[in-house]
Motif scaffolding. Sequence first.
Motif, mmCIF file in Angstrom:
data_model
loop_
_atom_site.group_PDB
_atom_site.id
_atom_site.type_symbol
_atom_site.label_atom_id
_atom_site.label_comp_id
_atom_site.label_asym_id
_atom_site.label_seq_id
_atom_site.Cartn_x
_atom_site.Cartn_y
_atom_site.Cartn_z
ATOM 1 N N ALA A 230 2.939 -0.917 -11.249
ATOM 2 C CA ALA A 230 3.138 -2.344 -10.996
ATOM 3 C C ALA A 230 3.733 -3.084 -12.182
ATOM 4 C CB ALA A 230 1.808 -2.986 -10.608
ATOM 5 N N SER A 231 3.768 -2.438 -13.329
ATOM 6 C CA SER A 231 4.200 -3.118 -14.550
ATOM 7 C C SER A 231 5.691 -2.963 -14.804
ATOM 8 C CB SER A 231 3.436 -2.554 -15.756
ATOM 9 O OG SER A 231 3.929 -1.269 -16.106
ATOM 10 N N ASP A 232 6.188 -3.704 -15.785
ATOM 11 C CA ASP A 232 7.601 -3.618 -16.158
ATOM 12 C C ASP A 232 7.942 -2.278 -16.812
ATOM 13 O OD1 ASP A 232 8.078 -6.119 -15.156
ATOM 14 O OD2 ASP A 232 7.888 -7.135 -17.093
ATOM 15 N N MET A 233 6.913 -1.521 -17.230
ATOM 16 C CA MET A 233 7.171 -0.199 -17.793
ATOM 17 C C MET A 233 7.760 0.733 -16.741
ATOM 18 S SD MET A 233 3.901 0.473 -20.298
ATOM 19 C CE MET A 233 4.652 1.949 -20.989
ATOM 20 N N ALA A 234 7.530 0.411 -15.466
ATOM 21 C CA ALA A 234 8.072 1.211 -14.360
ATOM 22 C C ALA A 234 9.202 0.469 -13.663
ATOM 23 C CB ALA A 234 6.965 1.543 -13.365
ATOM 24 N N ALA A 235 9.887 -0.386 -14.387
ATOM 25 C CA ALA A 235 10.897 -1.266 -13.792
ATOM 26 C C ALA A 235 12.021 -0.530 -13.078
ATOM 27 C CB ALA A 235 11.487 -2.176 -14.867
ATOM 28 N N SER A 236 12.272 0.725 -13.437
ATOM 29 C CA SER A 236 13.361 1.474 -12.801
ATOM 30 C C SER A 236 12.854 2.443 -11.733
ATOM 31 C CB SER A 236 14.142 2.272 -13.857
ATOM 32 O OG SER A 236 13.297 3.221 -14.488
ATOM 33 N N ILE A 237 11.565 2.358 -11.395
ATOM 34 C CA ILE A 237 10.980 3.283 -10.422
ATOM 35 C C ILE A 237 10.792 2.586 -9.079
ATOM 36 C CG2 ILE A 237 8.989 4.715 -9.848
ATOM 37 C CD1 ILE A 237 8.507 5.111 -12.815
ATOM 38 N N THR A 238 11.456 3.088 -8.058
ATOM 39 C CA THR A 238 11.278 2.574 -6.703
ATOM 40 C C THR A 238 11.733 3.631 -5.699
ATOM 41 O OG1 THR A 238 11.646 0.675 -5.236
ATOM 42 C CG2 THR A 238 13.572 1.526 -6.431
ATOM 43 N N GLY A 239 11.288 3.487 -4.461
ATOM 44 C CA GLY A 239 11.703 4.396 -3.414
ATOM 45 C C GLY A 239 11.194 5.811 -3.586
ATOM 46 N N THR A 240 10.126 5.973 -4.359
ATOM 47 C CA THR A 240 9.623 7.307 -4.648
ATOM 48 C C THR A 240 8.115 7.257 -4.801
ATOM 49 O OG1 THR A 240 9.943 9.246 -6.065
ATOM 50 C CG2 THR A 240 9.815 7.110 -7.158
ATOM 51 N N ALA A 241 7.543 8.412 -5.140
ATOM 52 C CA ALA A 241 6.099 8.497 -5.351
ATOM 53 C C ALA A 241 5.811 8.902 -6.788
ATOM 54 C CB ALA A 241 5.477 9.509 -4.394
ATOM 55 N N ILE A 242 4.721 8.395 -7.319
ATOM 56 C CA ILE A 242 4.236 8.816 -8.629
ATOM 57 C C ILE A 242 3.110 9.812 -8.373
ATOM 58 C CG2 ILE A 242 3.074 8.087 -10.740
ATOM 59 C CD1 ILE A 242 4.536 5.445 -10.537
ATOM 60 N N ASN A 243 3.283 11.018 -8.854
ATOM 61 C CA ASN A 243 2.367 12.110 -8.558
ATOM 62 C C ASN A 243 1.253 12.164 -9.599
ATOM 63 O OD1 ASN A 243 1.120 14.606 -8.138
ATOM 64 N ND2 ASN A 243 3.021 15.588 -7.503
ATOM 65 N N ILE A 244 0.033 11.852 -9.169
ATOM 66 C CA ILE A 244 -1.127 11.925 -10.069
ATOM 67 C C ILE A 244 -2.135 12.930 -9.512
ATOM 68 C CG2 ILE A 244 -0.865 9.597 -10.995
ATOM 69 C CD1 ILE A 244 -3.080 8.678 -9.069
ATOM 70 N N SER A 245 -1.619 13.994 -8.893
ATOM 71 C CA SER A 245 -2.472 14.976 -8.231
ATOM 72 C C SER A 245 -2.956 16.085 -9.160
ATOM 73 C CB SER A 245 -1.724 15.607 -7.047
ATOM 74 O OG SER A 245 -0.686 16.465 -7.509
ATOM 75 N N ALA A 246 -2.672 15.999 -10.445
ATOM 76 C CA ALA A 246 -3.064 17.025 -11.405
ATOM 77 C C ALA A 246 -2.445 18.377 -11.058
ATOM 78 C CB ALA A 246 -4.584 17.148 -11.507
ATOM 79 N N GLY A 247 -1.308 18.335 -10.388
ATOM 80 C CA GLY A 247 -0.586 19.551 -10.063
ATOM 81 C C GLY A 247 -0.902 20.134 -8.699
ATOM 82 N N ALA A 248 -1.727 19.433 -7.912
ATOM 83 C CA ALA A 248 -2.038 19.929 -6.576
ATOM 84 C C ALA A 248 -0.825 19.808 -5.649
ATOM 85 C CB ALA A 248 -3.216 19.158 -5.993
ATOM 86 N N MET A 249 0.016 18.841 -5.910
ATOM 87 C CA MET A 249 1.216 18.626 -5.121
ATOM 88 C C MET A 249 2.428 18.907 -6.005
ATOM 89 S SD MET A 249 0.272 15.089 -3.133
ATOM 90 C CE MET A 249 -1.095 15.007 -1.974
ATOM 91 N N LEU A 250 3.189 19.902 -5.654
ATOM 92 C CA LEU A 250 4.328 20.295 -6.469
ATOM 93 C C LEU A 250 5.659 19.901 -5.866
ATOM 94 C CD1 LEU A 250 3.188 23.873 -7.576
ATOM 95 C CD2 LEU A 250 2.951 21.710 -8.803
ATOM 96 N N ASP A 251 5.664 19.460 -4.591
ATOM 97 C CA ASP A 251 6.928 19.108 -3.952
ATOM 98 C C ASP A 251 7.262 17.642 -4.178
ATOM 99 O OD1 ASP A 251 5.907 18.427 -0.544
ATOM 100 O OD2 ASP A 251 4.801 18.280 -2.404
#
Length: 251
Positions: A230-251
């Motif tokens: 939600a912050s400006d640190m992610a200002a260029s991130i959109t239309g995608t997912a941020i993966n915080i699954s600890a490696g459970a999801m690799l795709d």
Amino acid sequence: MLLNGRNAVIYGGGGSIGGAAARAFAREGARVFLAGRHAEPLQEVAAEIRAAGGLAETAVLDALNQEAVNEHADDVAAAAGSLDISLNVIQHGDVQGTPMAAMYLEDYLRPVSTAVQATFITAQAAARHMMEQKSGVILAFGGSGTEDRGQYLGGLVTALEAIESMRRQLAVELGPFGIRVVTLRSGGVPESLPAAMEGREGTAGSIAAATLLNRAATLEDVGNAAVFAASDMAASITGTAINISAGAMLD
């Protein structure tokens, strides 16, 4: 603070995931507006935020009630001056543990219908204001996973895929207005499992065992990721997912 001066609406703000995000948003300076169907859990989260010096308000509403959601979004924007972050983490009413071949149609479709309606209604309510102010972030939670993780999850996987499809379309349509749309993919958060859930320890263990780090995402991880997204640190991130699954999801 990363979200200083931002105004965030969290649908399902009284739940474990919503509460974690709300506390993290408030810690980083956001004014949070907690919405949900039951007053008590919303008030508990709000009290914790206020005790820590944050700003929190609550509203009892159903995220499937379009009129109520629109009125609430209008009230937030009018009172706070903007609506900057919208996060929908309501429960979908899914039935798990039953093979699809033995499942009632209504049990399979319930989470799909709930996810599509609630995502549409809450995103649209936020977008109306964000388009005017030429900025904003709409967050979803869950995301699709690998095919082998869909066993006995009923309509939940279909619901999450529907949310992802909507997230992609929203990102394309709202991008020209400076609005970002992002999903947080956790692969499961053991701390969010109901305390009275049958087989809770086994389920929590299986979630952790499926990761590369031998640990699942925590509620703190979810909150921190939500703040970043939600912050400006992610200002260029959109239309995608941020993966915080600890490696459970690799795709």
